[in-house]
Motif scaffolding. Structure first.
Motif, PDB file in Angstrom:
ATOM      1  N   LEU A  93       0.789  -0.878  -0.050  1.00  0.00           N
ATOM      2  CA  LEU A  93      -0.402   0.004   0.175  1.00  0.00           C
ATOM      3  C   LEU A  93       0.899   1.335  -0.105  1.00  0.00           C
ATOM      4  O   LEU A  93       1.577   1.211   0.765  1.00  0.00           O
ATOM      5  N   GLY A  94       0.100   2.190  -1.143  1.00  0.00           N
ATOM      6  CA  GLY A  94       1.988   3.270  -1.250  1.00  0.00           C
ATOM      7  C   GLY A  94       0.293   4.518  -1.589  1.00  0.00           C
ATOM      8  O   GLY A  94      -1.030   4.356  -1.526  1.00  0.00           O
ATOM      9  N   ARG A  95       1.212   5.589  -1.325  1.00  0.00           N
ATOM     10  CA  ARG A  95       0.874   6.681  -1.958  1.00  0.00           C
ATOM     11  C   ARG A  95       1.625   7.669  -3.298  1.00  0.00           C
ATOM     12  O   ARG A  95       3.118   7.567  -3.151  1.00  0.00           O
ATOM     13  N   VAL A  96       1.153   7.904  -4.675  1.00  0.00           N
ATOM     14  CA  VAL A  96       2.107   9.033  -5.180  1.00  0.00           C
ATOM     15  C   VAL A  96       2.249   9.669  -4.654  1.00  0.00           C
ATOM     16  O   VAL A  96       2.097  11.180  -4.157  1.00  0.00           O
ATOM     17  N   VAL A  97       3.608  10.252  -4.920  1.00  0.00           N
ATOM     18  CA  VAL A  97       4.909  11.418  -4.791  1.00  0.00           C
ATOM     19  C   VAL A  97       5.133  11.922  -5.326  1.00  0.00           C
ATOM     20  O   VAL A  97       4.510  13.969  -6.161  1.00  0.00           O
ATOM     21  N   ARG A  98       5.124  11.556  -6.928  1.00  0.00           N
ATOM     22  CA  ARG A  98       5.049  12.575  -8.096  1.00  0.00           C
ATOM     23  C   ARG A  98       5.080  11.911  -9.214  1.00  0.00           C
ATOM     24  O   ARG A  98       5.358  10.473  -9.106  1.00  0.00           O
ATOM     25  N   CYS A  99       4.718  13.090 -10.591  1.00  0.00           N
ATOM     26  CA  CYS A  99       4.460  11.707 -11.992  1.00  0.00           C
ATOM     27  C   CYS A  99       5.114  12.728 -12.771  1.00  0.00           C
ATOM     28  O   CYS A  99       4.675  14.015 -12.686  1.00  0.00           O
ATOM     29  N   SER A 100       5.574  12.348 -13.964  1.00  0.00           N
ATOM     30  CA  SER A 100       6.312  13.667 -14.750  1.00  0.00           C
ATOM     31  C   SER A 100       6.399  12.657 -16.036  1.00  0.00           C
ATOM     32  O   SER A 100       6.603  11.271 -15.814  1.00  0.00           O
ATOM     33  N   LEU A 101       6.572  13.540 -16.984  1.00  0.00           N
ATOM     34  CA  LEU A 101       6.971  12.624 -18.846  1.00  0.00           C
ATOM     35  C   LEU A 101       7.939  12.871 -18.861  1.00  0.00           C
ATOM     36  O   LEU A 101       8.734  13.971 -18.725  1.00  0.00           O
ATOM     37  N   SER A 102       8.680  11.631 -19.463  1.00  0.00           N
ATOM     38  CA  SER A 102       9.473  11.230 -19.527  1.00  0.00           C
ATOM     39  C   SER A 102       9.971  10.289 -20.997  1.00  0.00           C
ATOM     40  O   SER A 102       9.412   9.636 -20.634  1.00  0.00           O
ATOM     41  N   GLN A 103       9.840  11.167 -21.742  1.00  0.00           N
ATOM     42  CA  GLN A 103      10.440  11.016 -23.445  1.00  0.00           C
ATOM     43  C   GLN A 103       8.756  10.719 -23.817  1.00  0.00           C
ATOM     44  O   GLN A 103       7.590  11.271 -23.402  1.00  0.00           O
ATOM     45  N   THR A 104       8.072   9.537 -23.628  1.00  0.00           N
ATOM     46  CA  THR A 104       6.820   8.894 -24.266  1.00  0.00           C
ATOM     47  C   THR A 104       6.234   8.178 -23.378  1.00  0.00           C
ATOM     48  O   THR A 104       4.806   7.715 -23.263  1.00  0.00           O
ATOM     49  N   GLN A 105       6.527   8.138 -22.324  1.00  0.00           N
ATOM     50  CA  GLN A 105       6.426   7.320 -21.174  1.00  0.00           C
ATOM     51  C   GLN A 105       6.162   8.547 -19.675  1.00  0.00           C
ATOM     52  O   GLN A 105       7.194   9.125 -19.126  1.00  0.00           O
ATOM     53  N   TYR A 106       5.405   8.159 -18.575  1.00  0.00           N
ATOM     54  CA  TYR A 106       5.021   8.830 -17.263  1.00  0.00           C
ATOM     55  C   TYR A 106       6.433   8.346 -16.242  1.00  0.00           C
ATOM     56  O   TYR A 106       6.457   7.297 -16.209  1.00  0.00           O
ATOM     57  N   LEU A 107       6.466   8.248 -15.628  1.00  0.00           N
ATOM     58  CA  LEU A 107       7.269   8.210 -14.461  1.00  0.00           C
ATOM     59  C   LEU A 107       6.795   8.705 -13.112  1.00  0.00           C
ATOM     60  O   LEU A 107       6.407   9.793 -12.611  1.00  0.00           O
ATOM     61  N   ALA A 108       6.636   7.516 -12.144  1.00  0.00           N
ATOM     62  CA  ALA A 108       5.618   8.144 -11.157  1.00  0.00           C
ATOM     63  C   ALA A 108       6.351   6.864  -9.894  1.00  0.00           C
ATOM     64  O   ALA A 108       6.554   6.122 -10.037  1.00  0.00           O
ATOM     65  N   ALA A 109       6.744   7.806  -8.949  1.00  0.00           N
ATOM     66  CA  ALA A 109       7.690   7.832  -7.696  1.00  0.00           C
ATOM     67  C   ALA A 109       6.393   7.688  -6.460  1.00  0.00           C
ATOM     68  O   ALA A 109       5.263   8.562  -6.629  1.00  0.00           O
ATOM     69  N   ALA A 110       6.270   6.531  -5.877  1.00  0.00           N
ATOM     70  CA  ALA A 110       5.392   6.326  -4.386  1.00  0.00           C
ATOM     71  C   ALA A 110       6.465   5.733  -3.800  1.00  0.00           C
ATOM     72  O   ALA A 110       7.245   4.598  -4.075  1.00  0.00           O
ATOM     73  N   THR A 111       5.711   6.333  -2.664  1.00  0.00           N
ATOM     74  CA  THR A 111       5.976   4.943  -1.287  1.00  0.00           C
ATOM     75  C   THR A 111       5.598   4.116  -1.366  1.00  0.00           C
ATOM     76  O   THR A 111       4.010   3.595  -1.363  1.00  0.00           O
ATOM     77  N   ILE A 112       6.249   3.308  -0.147  1.00  0.00           N
ATOM     78  CA  ILE A 112       5.317   1.849   0.544  1.00  0.00           C
ATOM     79  C   ILE A 112       4.952   2.147   1.227  1.00  0.00           C
ATOM     80  O   ILE A 112       6.092   2.033   2.491  1.00  0.00           O
ATOM     81  N   ASP A 113       4.269   2.865   1.724  1.00  0.00           N
ATOM     82  CA  ASP A 113       3.041   2.659   3.408  1.00  0.00           C
ATOM     83  C   ASP A 113       3.751   1.706   4.485  1.00  0.00           C
ATOM     84  O   ASP A 113       4.103   2.001   5.871  1.00  0.00           O
ATOM     85  N   GLU A 114       3.035   0.881   3.851  1.00  0.00           N
ATOM     86  CA  GLU A 114       2.777  -0.518   4.044  1.00  0.00           C
ATOM     87  C   GLU A 114       2.627  -2.178   3.508  1.00  0.00           C
ATOM     88  O   GLU A 114       2.369  -1.542   2.249  1.00  0.00           O
ATOM     89  N   TYR A 115       3.638  -3.100   3.673  1.00  0.00           N
ATOM     90  CA  TYR A 115       3.350  -3.766   2.851  1.00  0.00           C
ATOM     91  C   TYR A 115       3.409  -5.701   3.804  1.00  0.00           C
ATOM     92  O   TYR A 115       3.670  -5.369   5.021  1.00  0.00           O
ATOM     93  N   GLN A 116       3.364  -6.182   3.292  1.00  0.00           N
ATOM     94  CA  GLN A 116       2.706  -7.920   4.173  1.00  0.00           C
ATOM     95  C   GLN A 116       3.390  -9.098   2.495  1.00  0.00           C
ATOM     96  O   GLN A 116       3.453  -9.076   1.190  1.00  0.00           O
ATOM     97  N   PHE A 117       4.462  -9.788   3.534  1.00  0.00           N
ATOM     98  CA  PHE A 117       4.497 -10.919   2.398  1.00  0.00           C
ATOM     99  C   PHE A 117       3.457 -11.515   2.529  1.00  0.00           C
ATOM    100  O   PHE A 117       3.343 -12.397   3.208  1.00  0.00           O
ATOM    101  N   ALA A 118       3.324 -12.610   0.983  1.00  0.00           N
ATOM    102  CA  ALA A 118       2.138 -13.668   0.976  1.00  0.00           C
ATOM    103  C   ALA A 118       2.747 -14.497   1.323  1.00  0.00           C
ATOM    104  O   ALA A 118       3.715 -15.283   1.145  1.00  0.00           O
TER     105      ALA A 118
END
Length: 120
Positions: A93-118
């Motif tokens: 579980l996380g949230r997007v902290v920033r997003c920008s266009l790089s050439q033809t793709q968007y790059l989105a940085a996100a935090t990992i606020d919680e995680y669980q091993f399956a």
């Protein structure tokens, strides 16, 4: 007084040297390209990871995500990267902290606020 936990490093700009931003890097980034399905309140979206750390992920995707958007995703981490015999599935579980266009793709940085091993 600021104390750092072992393994943390702080990189900061020195005033007056033309740098206006301070960066704190809390975890080592691993350059991993993994297919990911991002789930948001607006639906699901296919993406690829560019790099992964214990505290966040950089995604490559076809559309922009707004900063602050809550996301869910799962990563199948390769065993050879983790030093385990088998791959490990991690639900995040996380949230997007920033997003920008790089050439033809968007790059989105996100935090990992919680995680669980399956369970496997």
């Amino acid at each position: 007084m600021n104390a750092l936990k072992p393994g943390l490093s702080v990189m900061s700009a020195v005033p007056g040297q033309g740098a206006a931003r301070q960066e704190v890097r809390c975890a080592v980034r691993f350059p991993l390209t993994l297919p990911v399905l991002l789930s948001t309140r607006n639906g699901d979206l296919a993406a690829l990871s560019r790099n992964v750390s214990a505290s966040g992920v950089l995604f490559e995707l076809d559309r922009e995500l707004k900063a602050g958007l809550d996301i869910r995703f799962s990563l199948r981490m390769p065993g050879e990267v983790l030093g385990t015999l088998h791959d490990v599935l991690v639900h995040c579980l996380g949230r997007v902290v920033r997003c920008s266009l790089s050439q033809t793709q968007y790059l989105a940085a996100a935090t990992i606020d919680e995680y669980q091993f399956a369970e496997q």
